[in-house]
Design a protein around this motif. Structure first.
Motif, PDB file in Angstrom:
ATOM      1  N   ALA A  59      17.706  -9.188  -6.681  1.00 33.64           N
ATOM      2  CA  ALA A  59      16.654 -10.313  -7.162  1.00 33.64           C
ATOM      3  C   ALA A  59      15.519 -10.058  -6.062  1.00 33.64           C
ATOM      4  O   ALA A  59      14.388 -10.443  -6.398  1.00 33.64           O
ATOM      5  N   TYR A  60      15.921 -10.038  -4.780  1.00 34.11           N
ATOM      6  CA  TYR A  60      14.610  -9.722  -3.674  1.00 34.11           C
ATOM      7  C   TYR A  60      14.021  -8.275  -3.839  1.00 34.11           C
ATOM      8  O   TYR A  60      13.142  -8.030  -3.139  1.00 34.11           O
ATOM      9  N   ASP A  61      14.685  -7.291  -4.655  1.00 31.61           N
ATOM     10  CA  ASP A  61      14.290  -5.849  -4.418  1.00 31.61           C
ATOM     11  C   ASP A  61      12.864  -5.752  -5.001  1.00 31.61           C
ATOM     12  O   ASP A  61      12.495  -6.454  -5.815  1.00 31.61           O
ATOM     13  N   GLY A  62      11.871  -4.939  -4.262  1.00 34.73           N
ATOM     14  CA  GLY A  62      10.677  -4.258  -4.884  1.00 34.73           C
ATOM     15  C   GLY A  62       9.605  -4.833  -3.656  1.00 34.73           C
ATOM     16  O   GLY A  62       8.551  -4.442  -3.966  1.00 34.73           O
ATOM     17  N   TRP A  63      10.016  -5.515  -2.532  1.00 34.28           N
ATOM     18  CA  TRP A  63       9.093  -5.789  -1.602  1.00 34.28           C
ATOM     19  C   TRP A  63       8.494  -4.753  -0.910  1.00 34.28           C
ATOM     20  O   TRP A  63       7.265  -4.967  -0.197  1.00 34.28           O
ATOM     21  N   PHE A  64       9.026  -3.566  -0.874  1.00 32.49           N
ATOM     22  CA  PHE A  64       8.505  -2.579  -0.105  1.00 32.49           C
ATOM     23  C   PHE A  64       7.641  -1.479  -0.974  1.00 32.49           C
ATOM     24  O   PHE A  64       6.850  -0.588  -0.668  1.00 32.49           O
ATOM     25  N   VAL A  65       7.276  -2.002  -2.156  1.00 30.40           N
ATOM     26  CA  VAL A  65       6.475  -1.068  -3.110  1.00 30.40           C
ATOM     27  C   VAL A  65       5.094  -1.177  -2.722  1.00 30.40           C
ATOM     28  O   VAL A  65       4.433  -0.085  -2.880  1.00 30.40           O
ATOM     29  N   ALA A  66       4.669  -2.276  -2.412  1.00 34.76           N
ATOM     30  CA  ALA A  66       3.174  -2.560  -2.078  1.00 34.76           C
ATOM     31  C   ALA A  66       2.507  -1.462  -1.110  1.00 34.76           C
ATOM     32  O   ALA A  66       1.360  -0.942  -1.233  1.00 34.76           O
ATOM     33  N   PRO A  67       3.297  -0.979   0.157  1.00 34.77           N
ATOM     34  CA  PRO A  67       2.474  -0.038   0.920  1.00 34.77           C
ATOM     35  C   PRO A  67       2.313   1.212   0.275  1.00 34.77           C
ATOM     36  O   PRO A  67       1.449   2.078   0.894  1.00 34.77           O
ATOM     37  N   ALA A  74      -1.612   7.343   2.553  1.00 26.99           N
ATOM     38  CA  ALA A  74      -0.887   7.279   1.373  1.00 26.99           C
ATOM     39  C   ALA A  74       0.561   7.686   1.302  1.00 26.99           C
ATOM     40  O   ALA A  74       0.884   8.509   2.361  1.00 26.99           O
ATOM     41  N   GLY A  75       1.513   6.999   0.923  1.00 27.52           N
ATOM     42  CA  GLY A  75       2.995   7.113   1.104  1.00 27.52           C
ATOM     43  C   GLY A  75       3.697   5.970   1.366  1.00 27.52           C
ATOM     44  O   GLY A  75       5.126   6.124   0.865  1.00 27.52           O
ATOM     45  N   GLY A  76       3.235   5.031   1.702  1.00 25.72           N
ATOM     46  CA  GLY A  76       4.140   3.929   1.880  1.00 25.72           C
ATOM     47  C   GLY A  76       5.397   4.027   3.082  1.00 25.72           C
ATOM     48  O   GLY A  76       5.411   4.578   4.084  1.00 25.72           O
ATOM     49  N   LEU A  77       6.823   3.939   2.434  1.00 26.38           N
ATOM     50  CA  LEU A  77       7.623   4.412   3.089  1.00 26.38           C
ATOM     51  C   LEU A  77       7.726   5.617   3.682  1.00 26.38           C
ATOM     52  O   LEU A  77       8.427   6.021   4.859  1.00 26.38           O
ATOM     53  N   ARG A 109       2.386   7.329  -7.671  1.00 24.88           N
ATOM     54  CA  ARG A 109       1.641   7.715  -6.528  1.00 24.88           C
ATOM     55  C   ARG A 109       2.572   8.383  -5.454  1.00 24.88           C
ATOM     56  O   ARG A 109       2.094   9.020  -4.562  1.00 24.88           O
ATOM     57  N   MET A 110       4.051   8.279  -5.655  1.00 23.23           N
ATOM     58  CA  MET A 110       4.856   8.945  -4.685  1.00 23.23           C
ATOM     59  C   MET A 110       4.879  10.475  -4.773  1.00 23.23           C
ATOM     60  O   MET A 110       4.862  11.181  -3.867  1.00 23.23           O
ATOM     61  N   LEU A 154       7.765  -8.501   8.064  1.00 25.94           N
ATOM     62  CA  LEU A 154       7.431  -8.563   9.602  1.00 25.94           C
ATOM     63  C   LEU A 154       7.187  -7.046  10.458  1.00 25.94           C
ATOM     64  O   LEU A 154       6.276  -6.874  10.798  1.00 25.94           O
ATOM     65  N   CYS A 155       8.564  -6.622  10.082  1.00 27.83           N
ATOM     66  CA  CYS A 155       8.654  -5.171  10.901  1.00 27.83           C
ATOM     67  C   CYS A 155       7.477  -4.159  10.115  1.00 27.83           C
ATOM     68  O   CYS A 155       6.825  -3.525  10.853  1.00 27.83           O
ATOM     69  N   VAL A 156       7.571  -3.937   8.926  1.00 30.61           N
ATOM     70  CA  VAL A 156       6.744  -3.166   8.276  1.00 30.61           C
ATOM     71  C   VAL A 156       5.356  -3.456   8.539  1.00 30.61           C
ATOM     72  O   VAL A 156       4.512  -2.294   8.547  1.00 30.61           O
ATOM     73  N   SER A 157       4.931  -4.652   8.595  1.00 30.41           N
ATOM     74  CA  SER A 157       3.497  -5.070   8.817  1.00 30.41           C
ATOM     75  C   SER A 157       3.176  -4.412  10.382  1.00 30.41           C
ATOM     76  O   SER A 157       1.900  -3.965  10.453  1.00 30.41           O
ATOM     77  N   GLU A 158       4.062  -3.972  11.255  1.00 29.18           N
ATOM     78  CA  GLU A 158       3.656  -3.747  12.474  1.00 29.18           C
ATOM     79  C   GLU A 158       3.186  -2.355  12.100  1.00 29.18           C
ATOM     80  O   GLU A 158       2.416  -1.573  12.981  1.00 29.18           O
ATOM     81  N   TYR A 159       3.970  -1.376  11.222  1.00 27.56           N
ATOM     82  CA  TYR A 159       3.755  -0.117  11.113  1.00 27.56           C
ATOM     83  C   TYR A 159       2.440   0.044  10.152  1.00 27.56           C
ATOM     84  O   TYR A 159       1.404   0.778  10.250  1.00 27.56           O
ATOM     85  N   ALA A 160       2.123  -1.005   9.365  1.00 23.99           N
ATOM     86  CA  ALA A 160       0.974  -0.917   8.426  1.00 23.99           C
ATOM     87  C   ALA A 160      -0.170  -1.214   9.117  1.00 23.99           C
ATOM     88  O   ALA A 160      -1.300  -0.787   8.802  1.00 23.99           O
ATOM     89  N   LYS A 161      -0.172  -2.045  10.204  1.00 21.51           N
ATOM     90  CA  LYS A 161      -1.380  -2.096  11.050  1.00 21.51           C
ATOM     91  C   LYS A 161      -1.846  -0.860  11.673  1.00 21.51           C
ATOM     92  O   LYS A 161      -3.028  -0.693  12.155  1.00 21.51           O
TER      93      LYS A 161
END
Length: 442
Positions: free
Chosen positions: A202-210, A70-73, A299-300, A58-65
């Motif tokens: 187990a939850y890792d990887g959610w930040f790759v999509a940006p 290119a670059g994500g994080l 792409r990084m 939810l926080c990252v979505s605020e940045y994504a908006k």
């Protein structure tokens, strides 16, 4: 890399496909060991662990908006704290996070390829050869057939979701609810923070999509939706699977079987054919995670190069006219994964030298925990922005995300040899400032 080619489903499948990889299959016993066999405590751990990615998304979505470059994080850290911090985030991802996680997951998939063909020893040279060949295949796919890489990502998500849902349904409807223990069943003291580190894996990887935001057809709409929807989907699937498998076997049996729980269940119901089918499903599942990581990883270096943040940046920001991707960027990524795979080999063969003991060194754990330091920087900045703009209700989002991040970091610091490995990692991150080409800060 300006060509827009991915839709919302690919963004969701990239997040869920990377996150739902080997972790849920092989961390169930670790969670139970951490809770001394209490299934209820295990459920609570999964929920607490999800706080980091649900509110983090939810926080990252605020940045994504606000930005779809290119670059994500890298891009978000630049927005929050400037170019130097964005560079360090990118350097960390290129040098530590992506290659370490990709190497370990490729190795895990190869172990199950070996089991499929009767290779029982994970240190067999053929396992390492399969690991390297699988990585070569995934890189070739992502460089020369990007759309097929996207389709494989979608297919792997469907395969793994089908397998998890079937196991969950079988467990919930045909298992024994009595196995849902509320009290510890062993004499060992619970290690809940260690359990949170297992959850973080187990939850890792959610930040790759940006990292592919600039290649989404409608990034300002699709990326926030993917970051919000995917974590909730993942939590629901994890909880139903965890409860279902405990209903079938019970926590004591799961802890005794370790990573063999899934194979044991299927063999009991479907025999040898079912076991081989599960091995194939797990292989596709884990390779889907590797494919998603590579999809973002290659792409990084390009994202750093277009900012002139890498030595000889002009070599890495030049796009191939036919494939619309930086070939040199992909080659650099492959080399770094091979280096981290070498470190993993040192740990598997229990090599030690002086004060550094590679025996038992989990190359995937430290990069995952370190990532949360960069997440925290985004959450802190978002708290400041929301406070200044008087959006007080929204402040709850970064506050909850911060709490989840602190819990994971504390759990990581409590691991054996954590201090030594953290110090070495911070030195490696700091090295990035030394090799960064001199430039004027804006």
């Amino acid at each position: 890399m300006k060509k827009e080619k991915f839709g919302l489903f690919t963004a969701v499948s990239m997040i869920a496909g990377i996150v739902i990889g080997s972790g849920i299959f092989f961390k169930t016993d670790d969670i139970l060991f951490a809770t001394s066999g209490s299934v209820l405590s295990g459920v609570l751990l999964w929920v607490v662990g999800a706080v980091g990615i649900i509110f983090g998304g939810l926080c990252v979505s605020e940045y994504a908006k606000r930005n779809n470059e290119a670059g994500g994080l890298i891009t978000y850290c630049e927005m929050a704290w400037g170019k130097a911090w964005g560079y360090l985030a990118g350097w960390f991802q290129v040098s530590f996070y992506f290659p370490a996680i990709s190497a370990i997951l490729a190795f895990v998939s190869s172990i199950y390829v070996g089991l499929l063909f009767g290779i029982q020893n994970p240190l067999d040279y053929r396992i390492w050869l399969i690991t390297i060949l699988s990585l070569v295949g995934i890189f070739v796919l992502n460089i020369f057939q990007t759309m097929w890489a996207s389709r494989f990502q979608n297919l792997s998500l469907i395969v793994k979701l089908t397998a998890l849902i079937l196991l969950s349904v079988v467990g919930i409807f045909f298992g024994d609810p009595v196995n849902f223990t509320m009290q510890p069943i062993t004499d060992k003291s619970p290690q809940l923070f260690a359990g949170l580190v297992a959850c973080a894996f187990a939850y890792d990887g959610w930040f790759v999509a940006p990292s592919i935001a600039h290649e989404l057809k409608n990034p300002k709409r699709d990326l926030p939706l993917a970051l919000i929807f995917s974590p909730v989907l993942i939590l629901c699937i994890y909880l139903t699977y965890f409860i279902g498998i405990n209903f079938i076997l019970g926590p004591e049996t799961i802890m005794a079987l370790g990573d063999g729980s899934v194979g044991y269940i299927v063999n009991h119901f479907l025999g040898d054919f079912g076991t081989k089918a599960v091995y194939i499903t797990v292989i596709i599942s884990v390779l889907g995670s590797v494919n998603g990581l590579v999809l973002g990883y290659i792409r990084m270096p390009y994202a750093l190069a277009i900012r002139d943040d890498l030595p000889m940046s002009h070599h890495f920001k030049t796009l191939d006219n036919k494939y619309n991707i930086s070939i040199n960027s992909a080659i650099l990524c492959f080399i770094l994964i091979m280096l981290w795979l070498g470190l993993h080999a040192l740990s598997q063969f229990k090599i030690s030298s002086g004060f550094i003991n590679f025996s038992g060194f989990e190359i995937d754990a430290i990069p995952i925990v370190l990532t949360y330091f960069f997440y925290l920087s985004l959450y802190f900045r978002l708290i400041d922005i929301l406070f200044k703009t008087q959006k007080y209700l929204k402040i709850l989002l970064p506050v909850m995300a911060t709490l989840g991040a602190f819990l994971v970091i504390y759990g990581g610091m409590s691991q054996d040899n954590a201090l030594v490995y953290f110090l070495l990692s911070f030195m490696g991150i700091g090295l990035g400032l030394i090799i960064r080409p001199k430039q004027k800060e804006i």
